[in-house]
Design a protein around this motif. Structure first.
Motif, PDB file in Angstrom:
ATOM      1  N   GLN A 238       0.829  -1.208   0.000  1.00 26.58           N
ATOM      2  CA  GLN A 238       0.000   0.000   0.000  1.00 26.58           C
ATOM      3  C   GLN A 238       0.861   1.253   0.000  1.00 26.58           C
ATOM      4  O   GLN A 238       0.574   2.222  -0.717  1.00 26.58           O
ATOM      5  N   GLN A 239       1.920   1.250   0.802  1.00 28.52           N
ATOM      6  CA  GLN A 239       2.776   2.432   0.897  1.00 28.52           C
ATOM      7  C   GLN A 239       3.542   2.695  -0.396  1.00 28.52           C
ATOM      8  O   GLN A 239       3.752   3.850  -0.774  1.00 28.52           O
ATOM      9  N   LEU A 240       3.956   1.632  -1.088  1.00 30.82           N
ATOM     10  CA  LEU A 240       4.759   1.794  -2.301  1.00 30.82           C
ATOM     11  C   LEU A 240       3.928   1.725  -3.580  1.00 30.82           C
ATOM     12  O   LEU A 240       4.479   1.843  -4.678  1.00 30.82           O
ATOM     13  N   ALA A 241       2.607   1.525  -3.414  1.00 33.60           N
ATOM     14  CA  ALA A 241       1.700   1.457  -4.571  1.00 33.60           C
ATOM     15  C   ALA A 241       2.109   0.354  -5.543  1.00 33.60           C
ATOM     16  O   ALA A 241       2.155   0.554  -6.761  1.00 33.60           O
ATOM     17  N   ILE A 242       2.433  -0.810  -4.995  1.00 37.83           N
ATOM     18  CA  ILE A 242       2.755  -1.984  -5.807  1.00 37.83           C
ATOM     19  C   ILE A 242       1.923  -3.151  -5.295  1.00 37.83           C
ATOM     20  O   ILE A 242       1.261  -3.039  -4.255  1.00 37.83           O
ATOM     21  N   SER A 243       1.935  -4.260  -5.991  1.00 40.10           N
ATOM     22  CA  SER A 243       1.124  -5.403  -5.578  1.00 40.10           C
ATOM     23  C   SER A 243       1.790  -6.172  -4.440  1.00 40.10           C
ATOM     24  O   SER A 243       3.012  -6.111  -4.263  1.00 40.10           O
ATOM     25  N   VAL A 244       0.964  -6.908  -3.695  1.00 38.99           N
ATOM     26  CA  VAL A 244       1.496  -7.742  -2.617  1.00 38.99           C
ATOM     27  C   VAL A 244       2.438  -8.804  -3.193  1.00 38.99           C
ATOM     28  O   VAL A 244       3.469  -9.128  -2.600  1.00 38.99           O
ATOM     29  N   GLY A 245       2.080  -9.328  -4.365  1.00 41.22           N
ATOM     30  CA  GLY A 245       2.924 -10.325  -5.013  1.00 41.22           C
ATOM     31  C   GLY A 245       4.309  -9.786  -5.322  1.00 41.22           C
ATOM     32  O   GLY A 245       5.319 -10.495  -5.164  1.00 41.22           O
ATOM     33  N   THR A 246       4.374  -8.529  -5.765  1.00 42.83           N
ATOM     34  CA  THR A 246       5.660  -7.905  -6.056  1.00 42.83           C
ATOM     35  C   THR A 246       6.497  -7.763  -4.785  1.00 42.83           C
ATOM     36  O   THR A 246       7.710  -8.010  -4.796  1.00 42.83           O
ATOM     37  N   VAL A 247       5.838  -7.375  -3.694  1.00 41.74           N
ATOM     38  CA  VAL A 247       6.550  -7.263  -2.415  1.00 41.74           C
ATOM     39  C   VAL A 247       7.105  -8.621  -2.004  1.00 41.74           C
ATOM     40  O   VAL A 247       8.260  -8.738  -1.579  1.00 41.74           O
ATOM     41  N   LYS A 248       6.297  -9.662  -2.147  1.00 41.59           N
ATOM     42  CA  LYS A 248       6.743 -11.011  -1.762  1.00 41.59           C
ATOM     43  C   LYS A 248       7.927 -11.475  -2.604  1.00 41.59           C
ATOM     44  O   LYS A 248       8.847 -12.132  -2.100  1.00 41.59           O
ATOM     45  N   ASN A 249       7.918 -11.119  -3.890  1.00 41.08           N
ATOM     46  CA  ASN A 249       9.060 -11.464  -4.754  1.00 41.08           C
ATOM     47  C   ASN A 249      10.328 -10.750  -4.294  1.00 41.08           C
ATOM     48  O   ASN A 249      11.417 -11.348  -4.258  1.00 41.08           O
ATOM     49  N   HIS A 250      10.184  -9.463  -3.943  1.00 39.55           N
ATOM     50  CA  HIS A 250      11.336  -8.713  -3.436  1.00 39.55           C
ATOM     51  C   HIS A 250      11.841  -9.320  -2.122  1.00 39.55           C
ATOM     52  O   HIS A 250      13.055  -9.417  -1.903  1.00 39.55           O
ATOM     53  N   ARG A 251      10.905  -9.727  -1.256  1.00 42.34           N
ATOM     54  CA  ARG A 251      11.306 -10.335   0.012  1.00 42.34           C
ATOM     55  C   ARG A 251      12.104 -11.615  -0.236  1.00 42.34           C
ATOM     56  O   ARG A 251      13.115 -11.870   0.441  1.00 42.34           O
ATOM     57  N   LYS A 252      11.655 -12.394  -1.200  1.00 42.48           N
ATOM     58  CA  LYS A 252      12.349 -13.646  -1.522  1.00 42.48           C
ATOM     59  C   LYS A 252      13.770 -13.353  -1.991  1.00 42.48           C
ATOM     60  O   LYS A 252      14.730 -14.017  -1.584  1.00 42.48           O
ATOM     61  N   HIS A 253      13.909 -12.316  -2.849  1.00 48.52           N
ATOM     62  CA  HIS A 253      15.241 -11.952  -3.342  1.00 48.52           C
ATOM     63  C   HIS A 253      16.127 -11.433  -2.204  1.00 48.52           C
ATOM     64  O   HIS A 253      17.331 -11.724  -2.158  1.00 48.52           O
ATOM     65  N   ILE A 254      15.529 -10.660  -1.279  1.00 53.49           N
ATOM     66  CA  ILE A 254      16.283 -10.129  -0.132  1.00 53.49           C
ATOM     67  C   ILE A 254      16.805 -11.281   0.722  1.00 53.49           C
ATOM     68  O   ILE A 254      17.983 -11.319   1.096  1.00 53.49           O
TER      69      ILE A 254
END
Length: 264
Positions: free
Chosen positions: A224-240
């Motif tokens: 919500q804060q970055l105006a992106i999808s939850v799926g995109t956040v989860k992908n970034h978390r996986k990469h992190i």
């Protein structure tokens, strides 16, 4: 020379502090210029997580806040229960709210009296559909006159208080605040740690998400804060996690704590 209106200078200080770590303490200074109270706690409430600590100036039984309230007692707090049930934004007294809703017997018997508070005013501000900020003003005296005068002064100013909180927290996560005056302030250390943790291992976007994770935000809130999808956040978390060679958020926090220790 014309006398400055009550609280005007403090109000200017709050406006100047919007979206900075000084906001909570500046807001408390403004409120204290308007009315008398003994202590204050500011909490962030959300439908998807436990209450979040934002600020306090408690000197008596402060450990109850962290050892009891955040560990489950909050579920019996009439303010929390009323907000989760659809309480409208506004200014409420603890006694009036409990009487109106028939709540708090267990809360009062097992927790509230131990704090030393005899009454409190809750300034309930809705930030969005899932987040609220509540400024709790505590009174250690049984003198109802102090409580009544404080509420009478604050009710007409609720639109101002609400607007200030919304300006600060509408785009800010519920993260750490400055320590109260006279207490050891680890905020600077935490800020420095967040800013430098894994800085050479991640992309700019991954660092942004990492910093929000370290402030306790979940994937939905970050999206919500970055105006992106939850799926995109989860992908970034996986990469992190892959880049840091960890497998969970608890491992991430352990690594961050180790980073803070080595900074010292």
């Amino acid at each position: 020379m014309k006398k400055t209106e009550e609280g005007v200078l403090e109000l200017a200080g709050v406006i100047a502090a919007v979206r900075t770590p000084r906001f909570s303490s500046a807001l408390v200074q403004y409120i204290s210029a308007l009315c008398a109270f003994d202590c204050v706690v500011i909490l962030g409430y959300s439908k998807t997580r436990k209450p979040v600590y934002l600020y306090d100036n408690i000197t008596h039984q402060r450990e109850l806040l962290f050892q009891s309230y955040f560990n489950g007692t909050y579920q019996h707090d009439p303010f929390y229960r009323a907000i989760m049930s659809g309480l409208e934004p506004g200014i409420y007294s603890f006694t009036a709210l409990t009487e109106q809703m028939g709540l708090a017997t267990e809360y009062v018997d097992e927790f509230y009296t131990d704090t030393g508070w005899k009454n409190e005013i809750g300034i309930v501000v809705r930030i969005d559909e899932e987040r609220w900020v509540v400024v709790f003003l505590g009174f250690l005296s049984t003198q109802n006159e102090l409580h009544r005068v404080a509420k009478e002064k604050l009710v007409p100013l609720f639109p101002v208080l609400s607007a200030l909180c919304n300006q600060h927290w509408c785009t800010e996560s519920f993260s750490f605040s400055l320590a109260p005056t006279g207490k050891i302030n680890i905020r600077d250390l935490i800020d420095q740690g967040i800013a430098t943790f894994a800085i050479n291992q991640l992309t700019a976007r991954e660092l942004t998400i990492l910093q929000l994770l370290l402030q306790g935000n979940d994937s939905k809130t970050i999206a919500q804060q970055l105006a992106i999808s939850v799926g995109t956040v989860k992908n970034h978390r996986k990469h992190i996690y892959n880049k840091l060679h960890i497998e969970s958020q608890s491992a991430l926090f352990a690594m961050f704590l180790n980073h803070l220790i080595h900074m010292g």
